[in-house]
Design a protein around this motif. Sequence first.
Motif, PDB file in Angstrom:
ATOM      1  N   PHE A 114      74.598  36.315  48.292  1.00 26.26           N
ATOM      2  CA  PHE A 114      73.373  35.350  48.413  1.00 26.26           C
ATOM      3  C   PHE A 114      73.329  34.322  49.595  1.00 26.26           C
ATOM      4  O   PHE A 114      72.212  34.457  50.007  1.00 26.26           O
ATOM      5  N   ALA A 115      74.477  33.934  50.027  1.00 24.75           N
ATOM      6  CA  ALA A 115      74.700  33.079  51.270  1.00 24.75           C
ATOM      7  C   ALA A 115      74.152  34.050  52.406  1.00 24.75           C
ATOM      8  O   ALA A 115      73.411  33.468  53.369  1.00 24.75           O
ATOM      9  N   GLN A 116      74.403  35.064  52.399  1.00 25.87           N
ATOM     10  CA  GLN A 116      74.410  35.852  53.736  1.00 25.87           C
ATOM     11  C   GLN A 116      72.664  36.054  53.806  1.00 25.87           C
ATOM     12  O   GLN A 116      72.159  36.244  54.900  1.00 25.87           O
ATOM     13  N   ARG A 117      72.038  36.610  52.706  1.00 27.19           N
ATOM     14  CA  ARG A 117      70.803  36.793  52.472  1.00 27.19           C
ATOM     15  C   ARG A 117      70.000  35.582  52.947  1.00 27.19           C
ATOM     16  O   ARG A 117      68.947  35.533  53.624  1.00 27.19           O
ATOM     17  N   HIS A 118      70.428  34.082  52.412  1.00 24.62           N
ATOM     18  CA  HIS A 118      69.765  32.980  52.540  1.00 24.62           C
ATOM     19  C   HIS A 118      69.795  32.668  54.041  1.00 24.62           C
ATOM     20  O   HIS A 118      68.432  32.285  54.548  1.00 24.62           O
ATOM     21  N   TRP A 119      70.708  32.801  54.665  1.00 28.66           N
ATOM     22  CA  TRP A 119      71.097  32.451  55.991  1.00 28.66           C
ATOM     23  C   TRP A 119      70.215  33.646  57.099  1.00 28.66           C
ATOM     24  O   TRP A 119      69.694  32.987  57.918  1.00 28.66           O
ATOM     25  N   ALA A 120      70.409  34.854  56.595  1.00 30.74           N
ATOM     26  CA  ALA A 120      69.453  35.633  57.378  1.00 30.74           C
ATOM     27  C   ALA A 120      67.938  35.321  57.265  1.00 30.74           C
ATOM     28  O   ALA A 120      67.345  35.617  58.268  1.00 30.74           O
ATOM     29  N   GLN A 121      67.340  34.824  56.222  1.00 30.05           N
ATOM     30  CA  GLN A 121      66.124  34.481  56.191  1.00 30.05           C
ATOM     31  C   GLN A 121      65.720  33.341  56.847  1.00 30.05           C
ATOM     32  O   GLN A 121      64.583  32.910  57.163  1.00 30.05           O
ATOM     33  N   GLN A 122      66.899  32.092  56.669  1.00 29.82           N
ATOM     34  CA  GLN A 122      66.395  30.884  57.247  1.00 29.82           C
ATOM     35  C   GLN A 122      67.760  30.536  57.989  1.00 29.82           C
ATOM     36  O   GLN A 122      68.537  29.587  57.864  1.00 29.82           O
ATOM     37  N   PRO A 123      67.837  31.223  59.211  1.00 26.62           N
ATOM     38  CA  PRO A 123      69.019  30.875  60.108  1.00 26.62           C
ATOM     39  C   PRO A 123      69.419  29.354  60.639  1.00 26.62           C
ATOM     40  O   PRO A 123      70.357  28.825  60.899  1.00 26.62           O
ATOM     41  N   TRP A 124      68.251  28.505  60.475  1.00 20.40           N
ATOM     42  CA  TRP A 124      68.274  27.325  61.068  1.00 20.40           C
ATOM     43  C   TRP A 124      68.912  26.476  60.164  1.00 20.40           C
ATOM     44  O   TRP A 124      69.254  25.217  60.472  1.00 20.40           O
ATOM     45  N   LEU A 125      69.256  26.802  59.002  1.00 25.19           N
ATOM     46  CA  LEU A 125      69.636  26.106  58.086  1.00 25.19           C
ATOM     47  C   LEU A 125      71.308  26.482  58.076  1.00 25.19           C
ATOM     48  O   LEU A 125      72.106  25.574  57.389  1.00 25.19           O
ATOM     49  N   ARG A 126      71.927  27.274  58.638  1.00 25.86           N
ATOM     50  CA  ARG A 126      73.247  27.620  58.543  1.00 25.86           C
ATOM     51  C   ARG A 126      73.892  26.638  59.367  1.00 25.86           C
ATOM     52  O   ARG A 126      73.767  26.406  60.505  1.00 25.86           O
ATOM     53  N   ASP A 127      75.140  26.054  58.917  1.00 26.93           N
ATOM     54  CA  ASP A 127      76.044  25.174  59.493  1.00 26.93           C
ATOM     55  C   ASP A 127      75.375  24.070  60.165  1.00 26.93           C
ATOM     56  O   ASP A 127      75.596  23.591  61.177  1.00 26.93           O
ATOM     57  N   VAL A 128      74.276  23.431  59.305  1.00 32.25           N
ATOM     58  CA  VAL A 128      73.162  22.509  59.985  1.00 32.25           C
ATOM     59  C   VAL A 128      74.083  21.046  60.089  1.00 32.25           C
ATOM     60  O   VAL A 128      73.869  20.566  61.256  1.00 32.25           O
ATOM     61  N   ALA A 129      75.059  20.839  59.502  1.00 33.18           N
ATOM     62  CA  ALA A 129      75.825  19.642  59.496  1.00 33.18           C
ATOM     63  C   ALA A 129      76.591  19.732  60.820  1.00 33.18           C
ATOM     64  O   ALA A 129      76.611  18.767  61.654  1.00 33.18           O
ATOM     65  N   ARG A 130      77.143  20.904  61.142  1.00 37.02           N
ATOM     66  CA  ARG A 130      78.084  21.021  62.307  1.00 37.02           C
ATOM     67  C   ARG A 130      77.285  20.900  63.488  1.00 37.02           C
ATOM     68  O   ARG A 130      77.661  20.432  64.449  1.00 37.02           O
TER      69      ARG A 130
END
Length: 212
Positions: free
Chosen positions: A189-205
């Motif tokens: 689920f996380a991989q699909r979510h980030w593929a669709q909305q890559p700007w949300l991945r590791d946003v804090a870092r």
Amino acid sequence: MTDSLRIEGRAAALRIENLDTDQIMPKQFLRGIDKAGLRDGLLYDLRFDAQGRARPDCVLNRPSHAGASILVGGSNFGCGSSREHAVWGLLQYGIRAVVAPSYAEIFHSNAMNNRLLLVTLAQPEIDRLMDDADDPARNAVCIDIAAQTLSSASVQAGFALLSRHRRMFMEGLDSIGLSLGYAAQIDAFAQRHWAQQPWLRDVARVAQQRLG
């Protein structure tokens, strides 16, 4: 005897309605930052007087009920505050199951998530089970988790469990272990979510790096 499929042992009856978590685990035993020492605090004011002497009228202090692993309680067992320490203290003391007509909702969730089995029976069955528990010659109880049955000298009853709770007890899992069983699905689920909305991945870092 306790394993993932059955709980067998002596039962002790606590004939108290609305037994709250402050009675189960008094506030003076909540000062630590871990779970250590909660066994000593379990039902302290029922077990000991103001001078710290054991109360002979408390069922848990009777030699005939030493090592009891099953409590039979009154309705609305575990009401009051949401302190999880009440469940931890019961487990540390050696209690593996509580049998009562009803439970406070938060206590029920805390108990089952920590694999303290809560069995709900009708009041007439509880009354007979308490009578059995009070008699040292008849206070043995067997709870078969796989079959979802409880038996004592005068009680033969079935009980209900949610499928996830039954699985937790059958497979020896707590709530974290149950969640980890879905690790592959969570990762997918996380991989699909980030593929669709890559700007949300590791946003804090990423934000920390930009702020220097």
